[in-house]
Write an enzyme that holds these catalytic residues in place. Structure first.
Site, PDB file in Angstrom:
ATOM      1  N   SER A  41       7.984 -43.430  20.872  1.00  0.00           N
ATOM      2  CA  SER A  41       8.380 -44.846  20.772  1.00  0.00           C
ATOM      3  C   SER A  41       8.405 -45.305  19.312  1.00  0.00           C
ATOM      4  O   SER A  41       9.334 -45.997  18.895  1.00  0.00           O
ATOM      5  CB  SER A  41       7.473 -45.734  21.626  1.00  0.00           C
ATOM      6  OG  SER A  41       6.132 -45.455  21.349  1.00  0.00           O
TER       7      SER A  41
ATOM      8  N   ASP B  31       1.012 -45.194  14.273  1.00  0.00           N
ATOM      9  CA  ASP B  31       2.190 -44.435  14.709  1.00  0.00           C
ATOM     10  C   ASP B  31       3.409 -44.803  13.879  1.00  0.00           C
ATOM     11  O   ASP B  31       4.146 -43.950  13.396  1.00  0.00           O
ATOM     12  CB  ASP B  31       2.487 -44.722  16.188  1.00  0.00           C
ATOM     13  CG  ASP B  31       1.310 -44.405  17.076  1.00  0.00           C
ATOM     14  OD1 ASP B  31       0.352 -43.785  16.594  1.00  0.00           O
ATOM     15  OD2 ASP B  31       1.344 -44.786  18.260  1.00  0.00           O
TER      16      ASP B  31
HETATM   17  C1  GLA Z   1      -1.658 -45.265  20.186  1.00  0.00           C
HETATM   18  C2  GLA Z   1      -1.412 -46.508  19.331  1.00  0.00           C
HETATM   19  C3  GLA Z   1      -1.998 -46.314  17.934  1.00  0.00           C
HETATM   20  C4  GLA Z   1      -3.456 -45.873  18.002  1.00  0.00           C
HETATM   21  C5  GLA Z   1      -3.626 -44.699  18.959  1.00  0.00           C
HETATM   22  C6  GLA Z   1      -5.062 -44.339  19.179  1.00  0.00           C
HETATM   23  O1  GLA Z   1      -0.952 -44.165  19.692  1.00  0.00           O
HETATM   24  O2  GLA Z   1      -0.037 -46.771  19.233  1.00  0.00           O
HETATM   25  O3  GLA Z   1      -1.864 -47.512  17.207  1.00  0.00           O
HETATM   26  O4  GLA Z   1      -4.276 -46.935  18.355  1.00  0.00           O
HETATM   27  O5  GLA Z   1      -3.034 -44.973  20.224  1.00  0.00           O
HETATM   28  O6  GLA Z   1      -5.628 -43.876  18.008  1.00  0.00           O
END
Ligand code: GLA
Length: 394
Positions: A129, A179
């Protein structure tokens, strides 16, 4: 899919000529350590993958965005002046959410035909995503800047922030910045040591001394939209509020040291909240120790910290599941495994392991076999290098 192949698909779907088609790409990510710390103002240590989203795009003369995916036979058509109305569509919400946020941030969002191709598997905990969001933001910003005579390069950290806001406001997941930051800012062969408090960062060349990064996808889809993620975030906020009664100057858990936590943890009565906070504080410390260990070439210590991270996500943060725990348990039975942990939000998705090069084939065979025996599912394995962040493909 190769760009050439994508181009013929684009022309088949949208018609016209190929001379004005532009191409942009942005990758998925793997987090090496530092899980559920980003939204607590803590440290993370991810890297960008080679798996990515590629967009082919061509400006139209009107206010319509038309979206297609290389593997879906549906076309989504949206009106730029009513972007708030597409939140519930099945596919295309990440793209339109970004367009909506770009508009709010003053970008000149133009009518466009866009074809998407993803190689990051969806729901795998590898941020497919974020790859879609950041590539969309980069595409819109590049074209908007060009149209308005802005010649400075697109600010990729801003693209990451806008993408995160799309996820919060349009998709409804209160994610951290990790991410999107990784997808925007990745660097070939490097992990990113990021302080989520102020977004200061440092690239760390990842020299694993011949060992490999092996990702194992449970193929159990995680649903981030499910309330569990937002629930964890709330529990951390509750913990912070309690600790602030003794340390009023603290603004996030990332500012609280292990020693300060030890001194004040008795204030937290709720056992669940206490476990969540303990995970965050200790995980933050593990990131610092990991970067330090890698700096000294101590891969074995990094592996131990990865193992401790998973165990804490299983026992304290409670975001693992049978599938993730099985992959990790089986991975650790292989003598060439240096460390193994879940990566991403959890509740399904993928694990990341550091494995001696000579043992990679054995790892894939044995872990895969045992995983199927125990869970009835088939895992996918990717031996990966770290790659670059989002860019236009010329
Ligand atoms: C998902 C969220 C991130 C982070 C991870 C856990 O990927 O999008 O921002 O919080 O979980 O580390």
């Amino acid at each position: 899919m190769e760009i050439k192949e994508m181009k013929s698909m684009f022309l088949e779907y949208f018609g016209g000529e190929d001379k004005d088609i532009r191409a942009f790409a942005s990758p998925g990510r793997v987090n090496l350590i530092g899980e559920h710390t980003d939204y607590n103002g803590g440290y993370v240590f991810p890297g960008a993958l080679k798996m990515k989203t590629t967009i082919l795009c061509r400006v139209r003369g009107d206010r319509k965005i038309r979206l297609m995916a290389s593997d879906l036979k549906i076309m989504v058509e949206a009106d730029i002046d009513n972007l708030e109305n597409y939140k519930d569509i099945k596919w295309g919400d990440y793209q339109l959410g970004v367009a909506y946020e770009m508009l709010k941030n003053g970008y000149d969002v133009m009518g466009m035909d866009m074809l998407y191709d993803d190689t990051t598997p969806h729901g795998s905990g590898l941020s497919s995503s974020a790859a879609i969001e950041v590539s969309t933001a980069l595409c819109i910003a590049t074209l908007s800047n060009e149209k308005n005579g802005i010649t400075t390069p697109v600010d990729m950290i801003e693209m990451a922030k806008i993408s995160q806001m799309a996820e919060h406001n349009y998709i409804g997941v209160k994610c951290g910045i990790m991410d999107q930051f990784s997808s925007a800012m990745g660097k070939e062969g490097h992990a990113i040591f990021l302080d989520c408090k102020d977004l200061s960062y440092k690239y760390v060349e990842l020299d694993l001394k011949g060992k490999k990064i092996v990702i194992a996808n449970t193929n159990k889809k995680h649903s981030l939209g499910s309330s569990a993620y937002n629930q964890r975030r709330l529990e951390c906020e509750t913990g912070l509020e309690i600790l602030k009664t003794a340390m009023p100057a603290k603004t996030c858990l990332g500012e609280i040291s292990r020693e300060e936590f030890e001194a004040h943890k008795h204030l937290i009565d709720d056992e669940i909240v206490l476990k969540r906070v303990e995970h965050v504080i200790c995980e933050d410390d593990r990131v610092l120790r990991s970067v330090d260990a890698l700096g000294k070439g101590d891969i074995a210590e990094f592996g131990r910290l990865m193992n401790a991270s998973h165990d804490s996500l299983r026992d304290l943060y409670e975001v693992t599941c049978l599938e993730l725990d099985t992959l990790v348990d089986e991975a650790r039975k292989i003598s060439g495994t240096v460390g193994s942990r879940m990566t991403g939000a959890g509740f399904g998705g993928s694990t990341v392991s550091i494995v001696e090069q000579d043992c990679v084939d054995e790892f894939i065979e044995k872990v895969g076999k045992a995983y199927t025996e125990i869970t009835g599912l088939t895992a996918d394995f990717y031996v990966t290098e770290l790659g670059d962040g989002g860019k236009e493909l010329k």
